[in-house]
Design an enzyme around this catalytic site. Sequence first.
Site, PDB file in Angstrom:
ATOM      1  N   ARG A   1       0.839  -1.216   0.000  1.00 53.48           N
ATOM      2  CA  ARG A   1       0.000   0.000   0.000  1.00 53.48           C
ATOM      3  C   ARG A   1       0.870   1.262   0.000  1.00 53.48           C
ATOM      4  O   ARG A   1       0.575   2.233   0.701  1.00 53.48           O
ATOM      5  CB  ARG A   1      -0.949   0.023   1.205  1.00 53.48           C
ATOM      6  CG  ARG A   1      -1.956  -1.096   1.246  1.00 53.48           C
ATOM      7  CD  ARG A   1      -2.945  -0.996   0.087  1.00 53.48           C
ATOM      8  NE  ARG A   1      -4.076  -1.904   0.238  1.00 53.48           N
ATOM      9  CZ  ARG A   1      -4.078  -3.177  -0.160  1.00 53.48           C
ATOM     10  NH1 ARG A   1      -3.031  -3.698  -0.752  1.00 53.48           N
ATOM     11  NH2 ARG A   1      -5.160  -3.913  -0.001  1.00 53.48           N
TER      12      ARG A   1
ATOM     13  N   SER B   1     -10.550  -0.779   3.103  1.00 57.16           N
ATOM     14  CA  SER B   1      -9.877  -0.942   4.398  1.00 57.16           C
ATOM     15  C   SER B   1      -9.500   0.434   4.936  1.00 57.16           C
ATOM     16  O   SER B   1      -8.871   1.222   4.225  1.00 57.16           O
ATOM     17  CB  SER B   1      -8.602  -1.753   4.223  1.00 57.16           C
ATOM     18  OG  SER B   1      -8.890  -3.012   3.659  1.00 57.16           O
TER      19      SER B   1
ATOM     20  N   GLU C   1      -5.280   3.923   6.240  1.00 59.95           N
ATOM     21  CA  GLU C   1      -4.887   3.558   4.876  1.00 59.95           C
ATOM     22  C   GLU C   1      -5.241   4.665   3.864  1.00 59.95           C
ATOM     23  O   GLU C   1      -4.416   5.018   3.031  1.00 59.95           O
ATOM     24  CB  GLU C   1      -5.560   2.231   4.534  1.00 59.95           C
ATOM     25  CG  GLU C   1      -4.781   1.394   3.556  1.00 59.95           C
ATOM     26  CD  GLU C   1      -5.201   1.720   2.157  1.00 59.95           C
ATOM     27  OE1 GLU C   1      -4.330   2.034   1.344  1.00 59.95           O
ATOM     28  OE2 GLU C   1      -6.400   1.664   1.886  1.00 59.95           O
TER      29      GLU C   1
HETATM   30  N1  EPU Z   1     -10.881 -11.096  10.034  1.00 60.33           N
HETATM   31  C1  EPU Z   1     -11.438 -10.970  11.284  1.00 60.33           C
HETATM   32  N2  EPU Z   1     -12.513 -10.136  11.427  1.00 60.33           N
HETATM   33  C2  EPU Z   1     -13.053  -9.457  10.390  1.00 60.33           C
HETATM   34  C3  EPU Z   1     -12.493  -9.589   9.118  1.00 60.33           C
HETATM   35  C4  EPU Z   1     -11.396 -10.418   8.955  1.00 60.33           C
HETATM   36  O1  EPU Z   1     -10.980 -11.567  12.244  1.00 60.33           O
HETATM   37  O2  EPU Z   1     -14.001  -8.708  10.621  1.00 60.33           O
HETATM   38  C5  EPU Z   1      -9.720 -11.961   9.843  1.00 60.33           C
HETATM   39  C6  EPU Z   1     -10.061 -13.009   8.788  1.00 60.33           C
HETATM   40  O3  EPU Z   1     -10.576 -14.145   9.404  1.00 60.33           O
HETATM   41  C7  EPU Z   1      -8.756 -13.265   8.110  1.00 60.33           C
HETATM   42  C8  EPU Z   1      -7.986 -11.979   8.296  1.00 60.33           C
HETATM   43  O4  EPU Z   1      -8.661 -11.213   9.273  1.00 60.33           O
HETATM   44  O5  EPU Z   1      -8.051 -14.284   8.762  1.00 60.33           O
HETATM   45  C9  EPU Z   1      -7.800 -11.222   7.003  1.00 60.33           C
HETATM   46  O6  EPU Z   1      -9.058 -10.844   6.467  1.00 60.33           O
HETATM   47  P1  EPU Z   1      -9.276 -10.666   4.884  1.00 60.33           P
HETATM   48  O7  EPU Z   1      -8.849 -11.885   4.152  1.00 60.33           O
HETATM   49  O8  EPU Z   1     -10.669 -10.193   4.704  1.00 60.33           O
HETATM   50  O9  EPU Z   1      -8.235  -9.570   4.448  1.00 60.33           O
HETATM   51  P2  EPU Z   1      -7.678  -8.220   5.139  1.00 60.33           P
HETATM   52  O10 EPU Z   1      -6.266  -8.481   5.542  1.00 60.33           O
HETATM   53  O11 EPU Z   1      -8.612  -7.761   6.179  1.00 60.33           O
HETATM   54  C10 EPU Z   1      -6.647  -7.255   2.952  1.00 60.33           C
HETATM   55  C11 EPU Z   1      -6.685  -5.946   2.179  1.00 60.33           C
HETATM   56  C12 EPU Z   1      -7.971  -5.839   1.373  1.00 60.33           C
HETATM   57  C13 EPU Z   1      -8.026  -7.036   0.415  1.00 60.33           C
HETATM   58  C14 EPU Z   1      -7.969  -8.328   1.242  1.00 60.33           C
HETATM   59  C15 EPU Z   1      -7.910  -9.553   0.363  1.00 60.33           C
HETATM   60  C16 EPU Z   1      -5.380  -4.312   3.432  1.00 60.33           C
HETATM   61  C17 EPU Z   1      -5.397  -3.089   4.290  1.00 60.33           C
HETATM   62  N3  EPU Z   1      -6.573  -4.819   3.098  1.00 60.33           N
HETATM   63  O12 EPU Z   1      -7.707  -7.198   3.899  1.00 60.33           O
HETATM   64  O13 EPU Z   1      -7.902  -4.648   0.606  1.00 60.33           O
HETATM   65  O14 EPU Z   1      -9.215  -7.001  -0.348  1.00 60.33           O
HETATM   66  O15 EPU Z   1      -6.775  -8.344   2.063  1.00 60.33           O
HETATM   67  O16 EPU Z   1      -6.651  -9.631  -0.242  1.00 60.33           O
HETATM   68  O17 EPU Z   1      -4.312  -4.800   3.084  1.00 60.33           O
HETATM   69  C18 EPU Z   1      -8.398  -2.336   0.676  1.00 60.33           C
HETATM   70  O18 EPU Z   1      -7.186  -2.130   0.675  1.00 60.33           O
HETATM   71  O19 EPU Z   1      -9.233  -1.397   0.703  1.00 60.33           O
HETATM   72  C19 EPU Z   1      -8.879  -3.711   0.706  1.00 60.33           C
HETATM   73  C20 EPU Z   1     -10.171  -3.992   0.802  1.00 60.33           C
END
Ligand code: EPU
Length: 341
Positions: free
Chosen positions: A166, A240, A336
């Site tokens: 990012r 995010s 972010e």
């Molecule tokens: N999780 C929770 N609670 C929640 C949501 C998620 O405990 O409410 C846990 C999930 O179980 C999972 C972990 O957190 O183990 C990661 O969740 P997720 O796969 O949804 O991905 P993220 O790390 O929260 C990142 C990016 C997203 C992107 C997804 C998929 C960033 C800041 N965010 O989210 O990007 O779509 O991975 O690759 O890196 C964005 O940048 O706006 C964005 C949506």
Amino acid sequence: MIQPVQTDADLRHLNTLHLPAHAARLQPVDDASDLPTLTQAARDAGGPVLVLGGGSNIVFGRNVDGTVLHMRTLGIDLLAQSGNDVLVSVAAGENWHDWVARALAHGWHGLENLALIPGTVGAAPVQNIGAYGVELIDRLDHVDAWDMTDRRWLRLSADECRAGYRDSVFKHELAQRAIITRVAFRLTTEARVRCDYADLQRELSSRGVTQVTPQHVFDAVCAVRRAKLPDPAVLGNAGSFFRNPVLPAADAARLLAAHPDAAHYPAAHGAVKVAAAWLIDQCGWKGARRGDAGVHDRQALVLVNHGEASAADLLGLAADIQASVQARFGVTLEPEPLILR
Ligand code: EPU
């Protein structure tokens, strides 16, 4: 033809959080070759110059007392094709998801994992958008831009964009300076796919897909995103709201010893990227609401505007989330999106 500048313009419909804010001047940009003239005019008019694409990664915490340049340039050009490799240049104002869908329809593969990300093509390199195991930098060839400070055209190679998680040169040396006009992608006509991200794998196997094609990946990514992430047209949000914190190995080891179930991924040099969504969720924020500012009930990393939230409501909520994650886990969350305070 250059469109007229609009004064005291409402920006609510130009940011996906739907926050109320005004710009002293709003200048549509429909042709990149007008930028030398338009940036000079903006400078002469006084105040800061802000470049806006889809408005999906910005928090208007105040009005803009200068000029907003709204990038609306369109066009997709195939620059070269050799064997399976294609080099395609896309104008900054093209909608990101529409471009991903059109690339797939042409048989140009490599962007499927980035389907449904809100915003424009020109904004994509700034934060090096990424999702489901692929980042923009993995598919980037070069970026064209207008340098408002030195008043010259730039072409940056992928290396020169210095992309990180990012992050890119456009958030540092070239911030408030380079206006991205085109992004060139290196794609392939081969049906190569990347589908090792857990959520994606789950979705593909639940669909009974065994021979995975780029179309399968595109469809699965759209389904996963639609299930978890709010559509900004329906519920205001900027994706995010925090970056996933990257902890040095020793700090990560301490955190994981105390919380072995914390979602995390390996990062470079032994560091560990921790899921901010998990940290926020553990603090009980999911679905929380303060006035019209809230935490999405299916993804704790996404802050939403239920209707009439002000920037102060939203930023107050964000600050309380940061404080509680700091107090409980000793981890600092960084916002972010770009925040105009
Ligand atoms: N999780 C929770 N609670 C929640 C949501 C998620 O405990 O409410 C846990 C999930 O179980 C999972 C972990 O957190 O183990 C990661 O969740 P997720 O796969 O949804 O991905 P993220 O790390 O929260 C990142 C990016 C997203 C992107 C997804 C998929 C960033 C800041 N965010 O989210 O990007 O779509 O991975 O690759 O890196 C964005 O940048 O706006 C964005 C949506």
